[in-house]
Design a protein around this motif. Structure first.
Motif, PDB file in Angstrom:
ATOM      1  N   LEU A   1       2.457   5.266   9.652  1.00  0.00           N
ATOM      2  CA  LEU A   1       3.097   4.025   9.598  1.00  0.00           C
ATOM      3  C   LEU A   1       3.342   3.495  10.892  1.00  0.00           C
ATOM      4  O   LEU A   1       3.093   2.295  11.128  1.00  0.00           O
ATOM      5  CB  LEU A   1       4.382   4.012   8.845  1.00  0.00           C
ATOM      6  CG  LEU A   1       4.434   4.552   7.462  1.00  0.00           C
ATOM      7  CD1 LEU A   1       5.561   4.643   6.987  1.00  0.00           C
ATOM      8  CD2 LEU A   1       3.483   3.491   6.524  1.00  0.00           C
TER       9      LEU A   1
ATOM     10  N   VAL B   1      -5.524  -2.026   7.537  1.00  0.00           N
ATOM     11  CA  VAL B   1      -4.443  -2.508   7.814  1.00  0.00           C
ATOM     12  C   VAL B   1      -4.600  -4.081   8.402  1.00  0.00           C
ATOM     13  O   VAL B   1      -3.878  -4.823   7.938  1.00  0.00           O
ATOM     14  CB  VAL B   1      -3.659  -1.689   8.788  1.00  0.00           C
ATOM     15  CG1 VAL B   1      -2.324  -2.430   9.492  1.00  0.00           C
ATOM     16  CG2 VAL B   1      -3.408  -0.164   8.479  1.00  0.00           C
TER      17      VAL B   1
ATOM     18  N   TYR C   1       8.850   4.660   5.079  1.00  0.00           N
ATOM     19  CA  TYR C   1       8.164   3.113   4.698  1.00  0.00           C
ATOM     20  C   TYR C   1       8.236   2.291   6.020  1.00  0.00           C
ATOM     21  O   TYR C   1       8.769   2.524   7.044  1.00  0.00           O
ATOM     22  CB  TYR C   1       9.055   2.402   3.468  1.00  0.00           C
ATOM     23  CG  TYR C   1      10.540   1.903   3.779  1.00  0.00           C
ATOM     24  CD1 TYR C   1      10.820   0.788   4.029  1.00  0.00           C
ATOM     25  CD2 TYR C   1      11.660   2.961   4.168  1.00  0.00           C
ATOM     26  CE1 TYR C   1      11.689  -0.020   4.307  1.00  0.00           C
ATOM     27  CE2 TYR C   1      12.782   2.421   4.542  1.00  0.00           C
ATOM     28  CZ  TYR C   1      12.744   0.935   4.532  1.00  0.00           C
ATOM     29  OH  TYR C   1      14.152   0.546   4.787  1.00  0.00           O
TER      30      TYR C   1
ATOM     31  N   LEU D   1      -2.871   5.440   2.629  1.00  0.00           N
ATOM     32  CA  LEU D   1      -3.565   5.375   3.799  1.00  0.00           C
ATOM     33  C   LEU D   1      -4.081   6.649   4.182  1.00  0.00           C
ATOM     34  O   LEU D   1      -5.400   6.787   4.856  1.00  0.00           O
ATOM     35  CB  LEU D   1      -2.649   5.232   5.110  1.00  0.00           C
ATOM     36  CG  LEU D   1      -1.818   3.627   4.976  1.00  0.00           C
ATOM     37  CD1 LEU D   1      -0.821   3.554   6.387  1.00  0.00           C
ATOM     38  CD2 LEU D   1      -3.177   2.699   5.276  1.00  0.00           C
TER      39      LEU D   1
ATOM     40  N   LEU E   1       4.644  -0.901   3.471  1.00  0.00           N
ATOM     41  CA  LEU E   1       3.621   0.317   3.726  1.00  0.00           C
ATOM     42  C   LEU E   1       4.662   1.626   3.301  1.00  0.00           C
ATOM     43  O   LEU E   1       5.366   1.487   3.885  1.00  0.00           O
ATOM     44  CB  LEU E   1       2.940   0.518   4.815  1.00  0.00           C
ATOM     45  CG  LEU E   1       2.085  -0.652   5.249  1.00  0.00           C
ATOM     46  CD1 LEU E   1       1.528  -0.548   6.773  1.00  0.00           C
ATOM     47  CD2 LEU E   1       0.715  -0.786   4.269  1.00  0.00           C
TER      48      LEU E   1
ATOM     49  N   ALA F   1      -0.106   1.712  12.266  1.00  0.00           N
ATOM     50  CA  ALA F   1       0.010   0.350  11.223  1.00  0.00           C
ATOM     51  C   ALA F   1       0.908  -0.359  11.792  1.00  0.00           C
ATOM     52  O   ALA F   1       0.190  -1.603  12.196  1.00  0.00           O
ATOM     53  CB  ALA F   1       0.120   0.535   9.667  1.00  0.00           C
TER      54      ALA F   1
ATOM     55  N   GLU G   1       4.803   5.943   2.531  1.00  0.00           N
ATOM     56  CA  GLU G   1       3.830   7.185   2.820  1.00  0.00           C
ATOM     57  C   GLU G   1       4.771   8.221   2.724  1.00  0.00           C
ATOM     58  O   GLU G   1       6.049   8.113   2.583  1.00  0.00           O
ATOM     59  CB  GLU G   1       3.372   7.243   4.159  1.00  0.00           C
ATOM     60  CG  GLU G   1       1.924   6.325   4.234  1.00  0.00           C
ATOM     61  CD  GLU G   1       0.971   6.636   3.418  1.00  0.00           C
ATOM     62  OE1 GLU G   1       0.726   7.845   3.007  1.00  0.00           O
ATOM     63  OE2 GLU G   1       0.354   5.683   3.407  1.00  0.00           O
TER      64      GLU G   1
ATOM     65  N   SER H   1       0.602  -1.137  -0.106  1.00  0.00           N
ATOM     66  CA  SER H   1      -0.136  -0.119   0.094  1.00  0.00           C
ATOM     67  C   SER H   1       0.995   1.217   0.038  1.00  0.00           C
ATOM     68  O   SER H   1       1.528   1.559   0.977  1.00  0.00           O
ATOM     69  CB  SER H   1      -1.058   0.017   1.262  1.00  0.00           C
ATOM     70  OG  SER H   1      -1.557   1.298   1.398  1.00  0.00           O
TER      71      SER H   1
END
Length: 397
Positions: free
Chosen positions: A232, A207, A300, A194, A220, A235, A222, A190
């Protein structure tokens, strides 16, 4: 499309500065504090007339609108999808490729057969995964709720000719995740998705669902901002705490990267939270306004199923390495959950470690199993930042 350059820059700035939507409970607490403050300032008694109470409520609502971030859902039409492609596809590819390279480098025996990309957008994740594991991946499942974005991603896969098949075999485009919990994927990703979810509960459920779908690695990615990093870490806690009532896979999760520990992130201090981010240089799409090279700042998180007993708990370099005559300054995130500053010299630590540290970059792991005994460690000090910056400027000049 007119004004494409201005629109890509505007969208890039908006996505970079975008914050998480404020939760309803937090909004209510903020409104109560504002109301109490206004009552104290105006010396308002509890026995107010009805019209005065209405004026007070209007002031509270007005103050909330001015001081609260207004999160809006982005609806990707055909036009906005094209602007997003021009603005972000290359940067997304660079960040995801860097995260996947961490898996390829440290887990060379991992050869995924299936990939799930949640919030696939323009399909950059499939392109990145194909460039690394194209010989083994047989299925690329792209999930995005925007039909326009899926159509654009499919068109990019086909190339110029509409009749041509997609150039990567096994690519599928869907608007919804597979319902069955038995359908799992070796690699689940992903990237920059988010913050498109409207509240914390949706992020939690998403998640959990992605982790249930994961058979090997969950990646993940972002923005490298405080907001991206905090999402993150949310998550990370959701998966590690294992709050799922129904366990579909008994294997325990562990943090593969970038954290060398399962403890709370030391950068999320209440006094001064800082993002844990990394920089990846890349060649952008060949639009006239793009420079020859750009940099993507991203955060990440990679989670893996299994115990992780074979992993070496090496500390990770969190800042650019500062090379000085006969010594090196290295800032590390260590396995004990602390941020440390180490000074490495060839005389005290040996030429091998000295050369390794000298050639390391921010985001690399330093091969030291016990930093406390092998390196001279000290807590990171803020006053060193200005001196380091001056020295780096001298080096560049």
């Amino acid at each position: 499309m007119r004004n494409l350059e201005q629109r890509t820059k505007a969208l890039t700035n908006y996505l970079w500065s975008r914050k998480r939507p404020m939760e309803t409970a937090d909004l209510r607490r903020k409104a109560q504090k504002l109301e109490q403050k206004l009552r104290e300032e105006n010396d308002v008694l509890s026995s107010l007339k009805e019209d005065n109470e209405m004026k007070l409520q209007e002031k509270v609502v007005s103050a909330l609108r001015k001081t609260t971030y207004h999160w809006e859902e982005l609806n990707y039409s055909d036009e906005l999808s094209f602007v997003y492609m021009a603005a972000r596809m290359d940067g997304v590819f660079a960040a995801v490729f860097r995260a996947m390279h961490e898996i390829q480098k440290r887990a060379p025996d991992f050869h995924p057969l299936t990939l799930l990309d949640f919030g696939s957008g323009t399909g950059a994740v499939s392109w990145a995964a194909h460039s690394i594991w194209g010989k083994t991946i047989k299925e690329y499942m792209n999930i995005d709720r925007s039909a326009s974005m899926l159509a654009l991603a499919e068109r990019l896969m086909k190339g110029i000719s509409e009749d041509q098949d997609v150039c990567i075999p096994g690519v599928y485009f869907r608007q919804f995740l597979p319902v069955s919990p038995k359908v799992k994927f070796d690699l689940v990703v992903s990237a920059f998705s988010l913050n498109d979810l409207s509240d914390y509960s949706q992020r939690v459920e998403t998640v959990k669902t992605l982790w249930r779908k994961t058979d090997g690695f969950l990646v993940l990615v972002e923005n490298g901002t405080k907001e991206g990093h905090q999402m993150l870490m949310e998550a990370r806690d959701i998966v590690l705490q294992g709050t799922d009532k129904v366990v579909h896979d008994p294997r325990e999760p562990y943090v593969f990267a970038p954290c060398p520990h399962h403890l709370p992130c030391p950068r999320l201090s209440p006094d001064r939270p800082l993002p844990c981010n990394f920089i990846q240089a890349f060649v952008p799409l060949p639009f006239s306004w793009n420079p020859p090279q750009k940099q993507e700042i991203f955060s990440y998180l990679i989670l893996r199923r299994g115990s992780g007993e074979l992993e070496q708990p090496w500390p990770r370099v969190t800042k650019p390495v500062l090379c000085r005559p006969r010594h090196i300054h290295v800032h590390l995130c260590c396995a004990d959950g602390s941020l440390q500053h180490a000074v490495i010299t060839p005389r005290k630590h040996g030429r091998d470690l000295y050369r390794c540290a000298r050639n390391s970059q921010s985001g690399d792991r330093l091969p030291v199993l016990n930093p406390d005994s092998e390196l001279d460690l000290g807590e990171e000090r803020g006053y060193m930042a200005q001196d380091h910056k001056k020295n780096m400027d001298k080096d560049h000049s």
